[in-house]
Design an enzyme around this catalytic site. Structure first.
Site, PDB file in Angstrom:
ATOM      1  CG  ASP A  74      -2.049   1.135   0.824  1.00  0.00           C
ATOM      2  OD1 ASP A  74      -2.777   0.713  -0.164  1.00  0.00           O
ATOM      3  OD2 ASP A  74      -2.346   1.829   1.578  1.00  0.00           O
ATOM      4  CG  ASP A 168       6.319   7.292 -11.115  1.00  0.00           C
ATOM      5  OD1 ASP A 168       6.274   6.221 -11.599  1.00  0.00           O
ATOM      6  OD2 ASP A 168       6.458   7.760  -9.894  1.00  0.00           O
ATOM      7  CE  LYS A 188       8.539   4.178  -9.418  1.00  0.00           C
ATOM      8  NZ  LYS A 188       7.122   4.097  -9.867  1.00  0.00           N
ATOM      9  NE  ARG A 194       5.389  -0.449  -5.348  1.00  0.00           N
ATOM     10  CZ  ARG A 194       5.138   0.669  -5.792  1.00  0.00           C
ATOM     11  NH1 ARG A 194       5.833   1.467  -6.782  1.00  0.00           N
ATOM     12  NH2 ARG A 194       4.170   1.444  -5.445  1.00  0.00           N
TER      13      ARG A 194
END
Ligand SMILES: O=c1nc[nH]c2c1ncn2[C@H]1C[C@H](O)[C@@H](COP(=O)(O)OP(=O)(O)OP(=O)(O)O)O1
Ligand SMILES: [Mg+2]
Length: 207
Positions: A74, A168, A188, A194
């Site tokens: 999440d 993004d 990234k 993440r």
């Protein structure tokens, strides 16, 4: 807790996340399955107040149905000038028919409204951070592991880039002088909320 199986089930229906998890787990020789492979499992109502609560609910709901370990993510965008909003409401920021485009348009509109009268030449509108909570849940033991990550940047009105997903294109990283959407998948993953959370989870699993 171990992640022995060659397939990692991720309780997500977000194609951008699937792409990033596939890229990360391919480096460990693992395949990824997502909710696109289990379309009969209904969406989880994400009514938690924190990213971690929602990630646990997604992982536990799907893990208990499948009887297999499940990973859930999440995540969201926390904008300083909006007192940390949209946060856990990032996916539906523009309402029940939210899309990435509508969410981005709403965010820029809100920030430009706040800035009216100030130096509107400045494209950098507010400091912001992406935050991600990951939960790996094992239904046979009832155990779960939670990690989190964040990355700081600026919301820019100079929207750019076709990579990534979500917010993004308007998340500017001064160290790259690019938006997150202008980075390669590898770049990234090396800096993202993440990527940080996933590396922490994998290092904890190796202990
Ligand atoms: O790397 C990212 N780059 C840009 N935007 C991002 C990112 N990570 C999360 N976000 C934004 C997109 C979405 O608006 C929300 C996630 O909401 P979140 O509920 O975690 O995901 P979701 O509903 O799209 O799919 P799911 O719940 O099935 O995993 O935050
Ligand atoms: Mg969601």
């Amino acid at each position: 807790m171990k992640l022995d199986q060659d397939i990692v089930i991720v309780a997500t229906k977000n194609k951008g996340k699937v792409r990033e998890f596939e890229h990360a787990f391919a480096q460990l020789g693992k395949q990824v399955k997502s909710m696109f492979d289990y379309s009969d499992i209904p969406d989880v109502i994400e009514d938690g107040l924190t990213f971690a609560e929602n990630a646990l609910k997604k992982a536990k709901t799907v893990g208990d149905v499948l009887g297999l370990p499940v990973l859930a993510d999440d995540s969201g965008l926390c904008v300083e000038a909006l007192n940390g909003q949209p946060g856990v409401y990032s996916a539906r920021y523009s309402g029940e028919h939210a899309t990435d485009q509508l969410n981005n348009e709403k965010l820029l509109h809100e920030l430009v409204q706040l800035k009216l009268g100030e130096d509107t030449e400045q494209s950098l509108l507010s400091p912001a951070s992406f935050v991600c909570s990951l939960v790996l849940y094992n239904p046979s033991s009832g155990e779960h592991m939670e990690t989190s990550g964040s990355v700081a940047g600026w919301i820019t009105s100079d929207v750019a880039g076709a990579g990534g997903f979500g917010y993004d294109p308007l998340f500017y990283l001064s160290e790259y002088d690019k938006t997150m959407a202008e980075l390669s998948l590898e770049e990234k993953q090396s800096i993202s909320h993440r990527g940080v959370a996933l590396r922490e989870l994998i290092s904890q699993l190796k202990k």
